[in-house]
Design a protein around this motif. Structure first.
Motif, mmCIF file in Angstrom:
data_model
loop_
_atom_site.group_PDB
_atom_site.id
_atom_site.type_symbol
_atom_site.label_atom_id
_atom_site.label_comp_id
_atom_site.label_asym_id
_atom_site.label_seq_id
_atom_site.Cartn_x
_atom_site.Cartn_y
_atom_site.Cartn_z
ATOM 1 N N VAL A 107 0.580 -1.090 -0.024
ATOM 2 C CA VAL A 107 -0.017 0.140 -0.089
ATOM 3 C C VAL A 107 0.894 1.234 0.121
ATOM 4 C CG1 VAL A 107 -1.737 1.244 1.199
ATOM 5 C CG2 VAL A 107 -1.762 -1.371 1.360
ATOM 6 N N TYR A 108 0.420 2.250 -0.845
ATOM 7 C CA TYR A 108 1.453 3.375 -1.102
ATOM 8 C C TYR A 108 0.636 4.591 -1.082
ATOM 9 C CZ TYR A 108 4.893 -0.200 -3.002
ATOM 10 O OH TYR A 108 5.546 -1.445 -3.303
ATOM 11 N N ILE A 109 1.255 5.566 -0.682
ATOM 12 C CA ILE A 109 0.638 7.000 -0.678
ATOM 13 C C ILE A 109 0.701 7.849 -2.149
ATOM 14 C CG2 ILE A 109 0.386 9.207 0.017
ATOM 15 C CD1 ILE A 109 1.190 8.547 2.739
ATOM 16 N N VAL A 110 -0.107 8.020 -3.076
ATOM 17 C CA VAL A 110 0.253 8.501 -4.445
ATOM 18 C C VAL A 110 -0.611 9.880 -4.601
ATOM 19 C CG1 VAL A 110 0.448 6.019 -4.948
ATOM 20 C CG2 VAL A 110 -2.103 7.346 -5.125
ATOM 21 N N LEU A 160 4.218 8.428 -3.797
ATOM 22 C CA LEU A 160 5.171 9.341 -2.805
ATOM 23 C C LEU A 160 5.559 8.594 -1.702
ATOM 24 C CD1 LEU A 160 2.217 11.984 -2.635
ATOM 25 C CD2 LEU A 160 4.347 11.950 -4.336
ATOM 26 N N HIS A 161 5.161 7.439 -1.137
ATOM 27 C CA HIS A 161 5.596 6.705 -0.043
ATOM 28 C C HIS A 161 4.926 5.407 0.214
ATOM 29 C CE1 HIS A 161 7.357 7.002 3.935
ATOM 30 N NE2 HIS A 161 6.238 6.691 4.724
ATOM 31 N N PHE A 162 5.797 4.661 0.941
ATOM 32 C CA PHE A 162 5.296 3.206 1.051
ATOM 33 C C PHE A 162 4.677 3.280 2.661
ATOM 34 C CE2 PHE A 162 6.289 -0.874 2.985
ATOM 35 C CZ PHE A 162 5.418 -1.714 2.054
ATOM 36 N N ALA A 172 -2.108 8.406 5.992
ATOM 37 C CA ALA A 172 -1.697 8.817 4.630
ATOM 38 C C ALA A 172 -2.099 10.386 4.816
ATOM 39 C CB ALA A 172 -2.549 8.276 3.624
ATOM 40 N N ILE A 173 -3.197 10.794 5.368
ATOM 41 C CA ILE A 173 -3.533 12.227 5.586
ATOM 42 C C ILE A 173 -2.668 12.878 6.435
ATOM 43 C CG2 ILE A 173 -5.464 13.859 6.628
ATOM 44 C CD1 ILE A 173 -7.354 11.748 5.708
#
Length: 335
Positions: A248-251, A300-302, A326-327
């Motif tokens: 799961v990643y932030i995109v 952006l981030h894992f 994520a937020i």
């Protein structure tokens, strides 16, 4: 007051018109379609990823072109030579050819030639390549190339041969240093390894931009909607595109001219007994029909690896935690 136009006419000041109005990159999909009466400064390579090491080389190329009043030109090939020359090649690339062109355009390059690579082209002798392509087709004034560059049939010629050809056909050869070439090689290797290990922060550091995928939204099973997490299912047409490790990643994406952040899952959805790899994005604070739209998803981030949950309730609980994290990350880094 003396006008700028008058000063230009008098030769008192000079302006680079490219700085006044950016000239779009000219893309040619074959060597035979390129035509220019201007001399060119050329470099040749795959430039997969167009990472910070590549960017330094291209910056050097562009500076050379400006100083010589020539056009800058990158010659690259597609398919990748290994796809053609090695049977059952499973090479994974950081960019699709369209993504590579998009990244190269941002450098300020004048010309990009994406020549179809095939076995016939690979059989050109070194001198045929130099005379017929570099000299006659590209009108080369200087070639900027790595010290370890090899070319011609069976990659038989090296940089020393190229220098001799330059003396014969009246063009210069500027070698890219061993240190710069090593930086490019190390960066490319580290980026691939980082993506395979979900170390997105490191990959993005070497790239100089967030790693991204490009695909079309296709119809899914709509299971996400049943637990309050509707997703866009991204289909990537190119099987050679390197996909990061499952998880799961932030995109983020630009959708309808707006930056939209989201959560992306790469994996097989084991909770619902999925078997096929899928890429699904849940966009935050955004709800619209995206079916058949082509999206660019920047990673952006894992957050975490993919897990199998014993129930939908546990899955939803985890997704809520992912969303909250994520937020917090987005507010910390982008607000």
């Amino acid at each position: 007051m003396i006008s700028v136009e008058l000063l230009l006419l008098c030769g008192i000041i000079k302006l680079n018109l490219r700085l006044i109005k950016r000239i779009p990159l000219k893309i040619f999909h074959s060597l035979t379609t390129f035509r220019s009466s201007n001399k060119t400064i050329v470099t040749i390579g795959t430039f997969d990823g167009v990472h910070i090491g590549h960017q330094k080389i291209i910056e050097k190329l562009i500076q050379n072109a400006k100083q010589s009043d020539c056009e800058s030109l990158v010659l690259t090939f597609f398919p990748h030579p290994r796809m053609v020359l090695q049977e059952k090649s499973e090479i994974q690339l950081l960019n699709t050819i369209e993504e590579r062109a998009e990244l190269l355009e941002k450098t300020g390059l004048d010309n990009l030639i994406i020549h179809p690579f095939d076995k016939a082209f690979s059989r050109l002798t070194a001198e045929e390549f130099v005379k017929d392509i570099l000299v006659d087709q590209l009108n080369v004034k200087k070639i900027v190339i790595g010290y370890d560059h090899r070319f011609g049939r069976n990659r038989s010629a090296n940089i020393e041969d190229l220098i001799l050809f330059g003396e014969k056909y009246k063009f210069e050869v500027e070698q890219i240093s061993a240190q710069e070439i090593d930086e490019v090689s190390i960066s490319s290797t580290k980026i691939r390894l980082a993506l395979e290990e979900a170390n997105i922060d490191l990959a993005n550091e070497y790239l100089g931009y967030p790693y991204f995928i490009t695909g079309t939204v296709e119809e899914g099973k709509r299971l996400g909607r049943t637990i309050g997490f509707p997703t866009a299912n991204i289909k990537i047409a190119e099987d050679y595109k390197l996909i990061p490790k499952n998880g799961v990643y932030i995109v983020k994406s630009i959708i309808q001219s707006k930056t939209v952040f989201g959560l992306m899952n790469i994996g097989t959805n084991p909770t619902v007994k999925g078997e096929k790899l899928s890429i699904e994005v849940h966009y935050l604070d955004f709800d619209a029909d995206l079916y058949e739209e082509k999206l660019k998803v920047s990673i952006l981030h894992f957050i975490r690896s993919e897990h199998k949950f014993d129930s939908f309730d546990l899955l939803k609980e985890q997704l809520e935690a992912d969303k909250k994290g994520a937020i917090e990350y987005i507010n910390q880094h982008f607000n």
